[in-house]
Design an enzyme around this catalytic site. Structure first.
Site, PDB file in Angstrom:
ATOM      1  N   ASP A 240       0.842  -1.198   0.000  1.00  0.00           N
ATOM      2  CA  ASP A 240       0.000   0.000   0.000  1.00  0.00           C
ATOM      3  C   ASP A 240       0.876   1.247   0.000  1.00  0.00           C
ATOM      4  O   ASP A 240       0.947   1.981   0.977  1.00  0.00           O
ATOM      5  CB  ASP A 240      -0.956   0.014   1.194  1.00  0.00           C
ATOM      6  CG  ASP A 240      -2.110   0.998   0.985  1.00  0.00           C
ATOM      7  OD1 ASP A 240      -2.172   1.622  -0.099  1.00  0.00           O
ATOM      8  OD2 ASP A 240      -2.951   1.133   1.896  1.00  0.00           O
ATOM      9  N   GLY A 319     -10.151   9.611   6.157  1.00  0.00           N
ATOM     10  CA  GLY A 319      -9.527  10.879   5.851  1.00  0.00           C
ATOM     11  C   GLY A 319      -8.096  10.957   6.324  1.00  0.00           C
ATOM     12  O   GLY A 319      -7.337  11.807   5.886  1.00  0.00           O
ATOM     13  N   SER A 321      -5.968   8.311   6.044  1.00  0.00           N
ATOM     14  CA  SER A 321      -5.155   7.366   5.300  1.00  0.00           C
ATOM     15  C   SER A 321      -4.143   8.065   4.402  1.00  0.00           C
ATOM     16  O   SER A 321      -4.425   9.089   3.802  1.00  0.00           O
ATOM     17  CB  SER A 321      -6.056   6.466   4.462  1.00  0.00           C
ATOM     18  OG  SER A 321      -5.388   5.320   4.059  1.00  0.00           O
TER      19      SER A 321
END
Length: 365
Positions: A240, A319, A321
């Site tokens: 990620d 919000g 992340s």
């Protein structure tokens, strides 16, 4: 393929700090206390510590020297010493030679890896995550509220066959993507954030969450504003992380916003150590603090798994992340997801930033 164990940016016309909260986030489950281990309970109650530069260096040296001969390392928060877990006399001798504190445990890295391989093969259920907690010498599993009673029974049956190598906690919240409108960095109609400003060959970039850079190639500092950066790499799921190159001619500072009128300079990067204190900076919950509770974490998001992550108790919300996980001047991770907090304790997941820096050949500054 599973990897084995072991802010807002200050804006004038350009970005000058290194951590924005973001909005396109796979949210993770909220943490609860570990289930059966008194040792974990007392560790969780103890004040957390930030490793010294020498402790980070020692952790890296142990990883290089022992590899799979250690069942993991953690920070003793009472003393600040790095503890190396081992199962053999030879590994104990090698660990002591590095200067680390050594603890004998029952399960080897190979046994813990085998337990995680079994979970991967037989219990890969959306809404679950698992990772290694070297303090308990177990694989710590979390199952969120979306996991059905049937799937929970399946998970428990697999854990039972693994003979005490796995502990399971049921947690509130769900692993789900959350996309929010509102300020910060914008791309593809979503709000995202830069974790850390980085450099390579004189060029400036920022790293952020890969599920953000999957959304859009072009990023702006305001909704509908001019493009300030262009995507040059993205990896999600499995990892990620992503990277955006500044194209507006700016030279932003390598700092993280502390949301109190000041910033934190970032001068190096390291892998987080279980038991250490961290801070998270993001645009929704601003700056929150927590402790690292597990490493080599697998998170089974609804849109695919990510591997080799780090679990912490920092509070976060939709919000946040893509924001920064850090300790003092050391960059640790890129916020991946969380469903929020239970009281003051969360279960914020981060992508180790060292891996992202290595993938793109960049460095913090």
């Amino acid at each position: 393929m599973r990897r084995n164990s072991r802010a807002r940016l200050g804006l004038s016309l350009l970005l000058v700090a290194g951590a924005l909260g973001l909005g396109a986030t796979p949210a993770t489950a909220t943490a609860t206390a570990p289930t059966t281990s008194a040792e974990v309970h007392s560790a969780a109650a103890a004040p957390s510590a930030i490793p010294s530069a020498s402790a980070y260096a020692l952790d890296a040296a142990v990883e290089r020297k022992l590899g799979a001969d250690t069942a993991g390392t953690y920070l003793d928060r009472a003393t600040g010493n790095l503890v190396v877990t081992v199962t053999t006399d030879r590994a104990e001798e090698q660990a002591r030679a590095t200067g680390a504190t050594v603890r004998r445990v029952a399960r080897s890295a190979a046994q813990l890896d085998a337990a995680m391989e079994t979970l991967e093969a037989e219990a890969k259920i959306t809404g679950t995550s698992w990772g290694i907690d070297p303090r308990t010498n177990r694989v710590a599993v979390e199952a969120d509220s979306s996991v059905s009673a049937r799937d929970m029974a399946r998970l428990e049956a697999v854990a039972k066959r693994l003979g005490g190598a796995v502990s399971i906690s049921r947690v509130p919240g769900v692993f789900d993507r959350e996309v929010l409108g509102g300020g910060a960095i914008y791309g593809g109609g979503s709000r995202c954030s830069a974790a850390f400003n980085v450099t390579k060959g004189g060029a400036r970039y920022f790293v952020t969450a890969g599920h953000c850079t999957n959304i859009s190639a072009n990023w702006s500092a305001s909704s509908g504003g001019p493009v300030i950066g262009v995507r040059e790499g993205t990896s999600f799921p499995t990892n990620d992380y992503g990277i955006v190159r500044y194209t507006d001619g700016s030279s932003p500072a390598g700092t993280v916003d502390l949301y109190n009128g000041s910033t934190q300079d970032i001068t190096s990067a390291a892998n987080a150590v279980v038991g250490q204190a961290i801070r998270k900076s993001g645009s929704t919950t601003k700056v929150t603090s927590g402790t690292v509770t597990a490493v080599n974490v697998t998170v089974n998001y609804s849109d695919g798994p990510v591997y080799g992550m780090v679990r912490t108790t920092a509070c976060s919300a939709g919000g946040d992340s893509g924001g920064a996980h850090f300790a003092g001047t050391v960059a640790l991770g890129i916020h991946s997801g969380s469903s929020g907090c239970s009281g003051t304790a969360g279960s914020a997941i981060h992508q180790p930033v060292v891996e992202a820096l290595s993938a793109y050949g960049v460095s913090v500054y």
